[in-house]
Design a protein around this motif. Sequence first.
Motif, PDB file in Angstrom:
ATOM      1  N   ARG A   5     -13.514   8.314   7.751  1.00 13.33           N
ATOM      2  CA  ARG A   5     -12.637   7.578   8.670  1.00 13.33           C
ATOM      3  C   ARG A   5     -11.592   6.781   7.887  1.00 13.33           C
ATOM      4  NH1 ARG A   5     -15.891   4.513  12.612  1.00 13.33           N
ATOM      5  NH2 ARG A   5     -16.707   3.888  10.649  1.00 13.33           N
ATOM      6  N   LYS A   6     -12.006   6.145   6.792  1.00 18.65           N
ATOM      7  CA  LYS A   6     -11.057   5.397   5.969  1.00 18.65           C
ATOM      8  C   LYS A   6      -9.992   6.320   5.385  1.00 18.65           C
ATOM      9  CE  LYS A   6     -14.098   1.638   4.592  1.00 18.65           C
ATOM     10  NZ  LYS A   6     -14.812   0.995   3.482  1.00 18.65           N
ATOM     11  N   GLU A   7     -10.418   7.485   4.918  1.00 17.72           N
ATOM     12  CA  GLU A   7      -9.459   8.444   4.357  1.00 17.72           C
ATOM     13  C   GLU A   7      -8.479   8.936   5.421  1.00 17.72           C
ATOM     14  OE1 GLU A   7     -11.478  11.571   2.226  1.00 17.72           O
ATOM     15  OE2 GLU A   7     -12.544  10.124   0.965  1.00 17.72           O
ATOM     16  N   TRP A   8      -8.983   9.248   6.616  1.00 19.44           N
ATOM     17  CA  TRP A   8      -8.097   9.701   7.702  1.00 19.44           C
ATOM     18  C   TRP A   8      -7.138   8.594   8.116  1.00 19.44           C
ATOM     19  CZ3 TRP A   8      -6.574  14.190   9.047  1.00 19.44           C
ATOM     20  CH2 TRP A   8      -7.390  15.301   8.823  1.00 19.44           C
ATOM     21  N   ASN A   9      -7.621   7.376   8.204  1.00 23.50           N
ATOM     22  CA  ASN A   9      -6.732   6.257   8.556  1.00 23.50           C
ATOM     23  C   ASN A   9      -5.632   6.096   7.519  1.00 23.50           C
ATOM     24  OD1 ASN A   9      -8.073   5.663  10.912  1.00 23.50           O
ATOM     25  ND2 ASN A   9      -9.324   4.042  10.008  1.00 23.50           N
ATOM     26  N   GLN A  10      -5.992   6.250   6.252  1.00 25.10           N
ATOM     27  CA  GLN A  10      -4.988   6.154   5.192  1.00 25.10           C
ATOM     28  C   GLN A  10      -3.969   7.280   5.333  1.00 25.10           C
ATOM     29  OE1 GLN A  10      -6.527   6.099   1.209  1.00 25.10           O
ATOM     30  NE2 GLN A  10      -4.502   6.077   0.286  1.00 25.10           N
ATOM     31  N   LYS A  11      -4.429   8.490   5.602  1.00 24.64           N
ATOM     32  CA  LYS A  11      -3.518   9.625   5.760  1.00 24.64           C
ATOM     33  C   LYS A  11      -2.606   9.432   6.973  1.00 24.64           C
ATOM     34  CE  LYS A  11      -6.339  12.866   3.296  1.00 24.64           C
ATOM     35  NZ  LYS A  11      -6.960  14.148   3.192  1.00 24.64           N
TER      36      LYS A  11
END
Length: 155
Positions: A5-11
Motif C-alpha cells: 500500500r505504501k509503494e502504491w501510494n508513492q507511485k
Amino acid sequence: RDQDRKEWNQKWGELANRLGTLAEDIVAPNIPRLAHKQFGCPDTPDAFMVRRWIRHKTDNSNRREFDVVAVYPTHVFFNETKSTPRMSYIDDFLEVIQDIHGYFPEYQGKTMVPIFAALYLPTEVVKYLSRHRIYAMGMGDETMQLLNFEEIARA
C-alpha cells in the motif's frame, strides 16, 4: 500488505506530480505565442522562466513558484497551471496577484497579465476567472488558447 500500500501510494503521488508538470509543459510554450498574437508583444520575450521559484522581497519567509513568467518590454505574463482546476487554487492565485510587485518589484510600471491555465476549464471556472480579470487558458480546437480574452478586453 502495508508495504504494498505504501509503494502504491508513492507511485500514485509520483503520477499525480507528473500529470501536473505535463500540463505545465503543454502550457509554457504557448504563452509567447499568445503574448505576441493577442497582446502585440514581440515574438520573443526578454526573459522566459518556467517553474521559477522566488522569494518575496519584503518577507523572506514567503517563497513561491510561478509556473511561467514571460517578460516583455511593456508586459509581464505570469501563469499558474493546474491539472485539475479548483476554485481554491484560483483564490490562492488571486492573493498572489494582489501582491505581485512584492515578488517582482523590478517590473513595476509594466502591464501585469495573470493567466490561470488547465487543459480543461469548466464554464463556471472561466466565468469566475473573468470576474476577477484573470485570463483563462485552456485547450481550444488545435492548441491552448485564452478562453476569455474578448470578455476581459472589453471590460
